[in-house]
Scaffold this motif. Structure first.
Motif, PDB file in Angstrom:
ATOM      1  N   PHE A  20       0.827  -1.206   0.000  1.00  0.00           N
ATOM      2  CA  PHE A  20       0.000   0.000   0.000  1.00  0.00           C
ATOM      3  C   PHE A  20       0.863   1.259   0.000  1.00  0.00           C
ATOM      4  N   VAL A  21       1.871   1.293   0.854  1.00  0.00           N
ATOM      5  CA  VAL A  21       2.766   2.455   0.917  1.00  0.00           C
ATOM      6  C   VAL A  21       3.542   2.581  -0.395  1.00  0.00           C
ATOM      7  N   GLY A  22       3.961   1.461  -0.957  1.00  0.00           N
ATOM      8  CA  GLY A  22       4.689   1.492  -2.224  1.00  0.00           C
ATOM      9  C   GLY A  22       3.848   2.050  -3.356  1.00  0.00           C
ATOM     10  N   ILE A  23       2.581   1.689  -3.398  1.00  0.00           N
ATOM     11  CA  ILE A  23       1.693   2.190  -4.453  1.00  0.00           C
ATOM     12  C   ILE A  23       1.449   3.686  -4.283  1.00  0.00           C
ATOM     13  N   LEU A  24       1.246   4.117  -3.050  1.00  0.00           N
ATOM     14  CA  LEU A  24       0.983   5.534  -2.813  1.00  0.00           C
ATOM     15  C   LEU A  24       2.208   6.412  -3.052  1.00  0.00           C
ATOM     16  N   SER A  25       3.384   5.890  -2.777  1.00  0.00           N
ATOM     17  CA  SER A  25       4.579   6.726  -2.895  1.00  0.00           C
ATOM     18  C   SER A  25       5.347   6.505  -4.195  1.00  0.00           C
ATOM     19  N   ALA A  26       4.791   5.779  -5.125  1.00  0.00           N
ATOM     20  CA  ALA A  26       5.476   5.516  -6.388  1.00  0.00           C
ATOM     21  C   ALA A  26       5.628   6.819  -7.176  1.00  0.00           C
TER      22      ALA A  26
END
Length: 100
Positions: A20-26
């Motif tokens: 989730f964090v990876g998708i939001l901060s991509a």
């Protein structure tokens, strides 16, 4: 058994949170990132293939260079051993003189 289940649940939660964090901060869209990764992989593959062909072409040169280096090392070791032998003979002669 309960500890194992708890560890599995924690692992799953950590994975989901990380995704989730990876998708939001991509920084870029997924399709663009995948295209860039594929381009870099193909480029690296071409470079690696060219390097392998270059190594195969110079295989005999590398072998000859290794043989020459090995011969130099052996020559150095033999000369060092001969020098040590001469020094030991000198020391033995000096000890013989002192004992007489």
């Amino acid at each position: 058994m309960i500890k194992r289940i708890e560890n599995l649940i924690i692992l799953c939660l950590g994975f989901c949170l990380g995704a989730f964090v990876g998708i939001l901060s991509a920084p870029t869209k997924g399709s663009i990132a995948r295209d860039e990764v594929m381009y870099r992989l193909k480029s690296s593959k071409k470079k690696l293939h060219a390097f392998i062909l270059k190594l195969i072409g110079h295989k005999n040169d590398l072998t000859n260079e290794a043989k020459n280096s090995g011969k130099e090392v052996i020559t150095d070791v033999v000369s060092s051993a001969e020098q040590i032998l001469k020094e030991l003979e000198l020391i033995a002669a000096q000890l013989e003189e002192k004992t007489q």
